[in-house]
Design a protein around this motif. Structure first.
Motif: not given
Length: 463
Positions: A30, A33, A147, A285, A289, A292, A355
């Protein structure tokens, strides 16, 4: 030949082990951050004042505060961004429904006629279905939509932040044009007075006719400058009205305002805090996510699906006996994709590339955010130095004009020197007013670059 007998528990364990290893190899890690760029420790400058979340109140302008509040409540672009957020919330709720069993009730009645007799047939039943999320595919799809909801919320916050900055800049520019209009009227009167003086001197033979013509040209140029400023003022009023969600001629703005003083320089904090605070970076961000989670779902599409279904049903010719005897069934359906021409593998590659794209976009947005803060700091500092120079130039131009005018009246210098000094003096006054507005615009850019997001309205379930 003897049939091939396989122990189902042992085969199942082998299949699951192989699939888990494949899943671990394909899914990847994953995203972190942290953005994929080097984060500086500090910005080049920082003040001590704490910038409020509603940063526009730092200018201490009551009219500006009211305008921003009206825009945040009525601007149509911002309302459209909120509806996009509601759409994302609805998609998330639809996707999360797959985590729970579905239950349907059925009822029917029909009449059959075979030519000799008629028969009434009644039916009723319940059917339930549930997919066992063996590989996390359904959960990953729900997470991806969650997300995206967070990204849409951050997009709404970024839109609100941009709207507040646009309202502030438009209001300051409107105040500037009003000041310019007052200055243009005063300069027009001054140039007319000078024209009267030159005409009087021309009447007694102390000035040439060319001097009168040049001054008349300056008077017309001043009138043209006044007309341009008036038109620009009307255009800014229309622009500000649209930002407030009103027709261009439907808003009356206060006409007694002046440009506010520059507030103290705010504390910029550290770049790492900016990454967590700015809504556009948070949006990037959350998009990463979501990509992903999409990748995890695409990888899980290559593995078996197990669906459980159960039903209760009855069919009878007597409606009173419809609920007496029920037929219950329970079934499991295992679907294993074998040959699809590489479709699922290609889809997984696409999401893996997506991604990576989101990762680079997140890094680029972070670099741009750092640049915006540094640009605003540099521009504000240089603009303050420029204004100091403009004030000094204006003082010198005023002194030079007064002396040259006295010398011209006494016949010591020609009119061209007085005209040049007068034009330069008037141009410096106009430039200094514009420079004040530009300084405030640089501060708005700094607040916008440093600010966090506004509260996001809650979802209206029954809207």
């Amino acid at each position: 030949m003897h049939p091939l007998v396989v122990s189902w528990p042992r085969a199942r364990a082998a299949v699951l082990s192989a699939l888990l290893l494949a899943l671990a190899a394909c899914a990847g890690q994953p995203p972190s951050s942290s953005p994929p760029v080097a984060t500086p420790e500090l910005f080049s400058r920082s003040g001590e004042a704490v910038a409020p979340q509603q940063w526009w109140v730092a200018f201490d302008d009551a009219a500006l505060n009211r305008l921003v509040d009206r825009a945040l409540g009525a601007n149509l672009d911002l309302q459209a961004a909120y509806e996009r957020l509601n759409q994302a919330r609805a998609v998330r709720a639809r996707q999360e429904a797959g985590l729970f069993p579905s239950l349907e009730a059925r009822a029917g009645a029909e009449r059959r006629d075979d030519g000799d007799s008629e028969t009434d047939l009644f039916s009723a039943g319940l059917a339930a279905e549930y997919e066992l999320d063996l590989w996390g595919r359904v959960r990953a799809q729900a997470d991806a939509e969650a997300f995206r909801v967070a990204a849409s919320g951050a997009d709404y916050q970024a839109a609100a932040l941009s709207l507040a900055a646009e309202v502030a800049n438009t209001w300051f520019e409107l105040l500037t044009q009003r000041t310019q209009q007052e200055l243009a009227s005063a300069q027009l009167d001054t140039n007319r007075d000078v024209l009267s003086l030159i005409r009087a001197r021309f009447g007694i033979g102390e000035s040439a006719s060319a001097d009168v013509l040049r001054q008349r040209q300056l008077v017309e140029a001043s009138r043209e400058q006044l007309l341009t400023v008036q038109a620009r003022t009307r255009v800014l009023e229309h622009q500000l009205a649209v930002l407030l969600g009103e027709p261009p001629k439907g808003v009356v703005f206060p006409d007694d305002g002046t440009l506010p003083a520059l507030p103290p320089l705010p504390a910029t904090g550290v770049p790492a805090e900016l990454v967590r605070r700015r809504p556009d970076l948070r949006q990037a961000y959350f998009q990463l996510q979501a990509a992903d989670a999409d990748l995890a779902s695409a990888v899980a599409e290559r593995f078996p699906r197990l669906t459980l279904s159960a039903s209760l049903s009855n069919e009878t010719t007597d409606s009173e006996a419809l609920f007496d005897d029920w037929l219950a069934t329970l079934a499991g359906n295992l679907v294993l994709p074998l040959i699809d021409g590489g479709q699922r593998r290609a889809e997984a590659r696409r999401f893996r590339s997506l991604r990576e794209q989101r990762l680079y976009e997140y890094g680029q947005a972070t670099l741009v955010a750092f640049q915006e803060v540094e640009d605003a700091l540099v521009q504000e500092r240089q603009q303050q130095r420029r204004m100091e120079s403009l004030r000094e130039q204006l003082e010198l131009a005023d002194s030079a004009y007064r002396q040259l005018r006295i010398q011209y009246v006494n016949g010591a210098v020609g009119y061209l020197e007085v005209l040049s000094a007068l034009q330069e003096r008037q141009e410096l006054r106009r430039t200094l007013i514009t420079a004040r507005q530009e300084l405030l615009a640089f501060r708005v850019s700094l607040y916008r670059a440093l600010a966090g997001g506004f509260p996001v309205p809650e979802e209206e379930e029954n809207a």
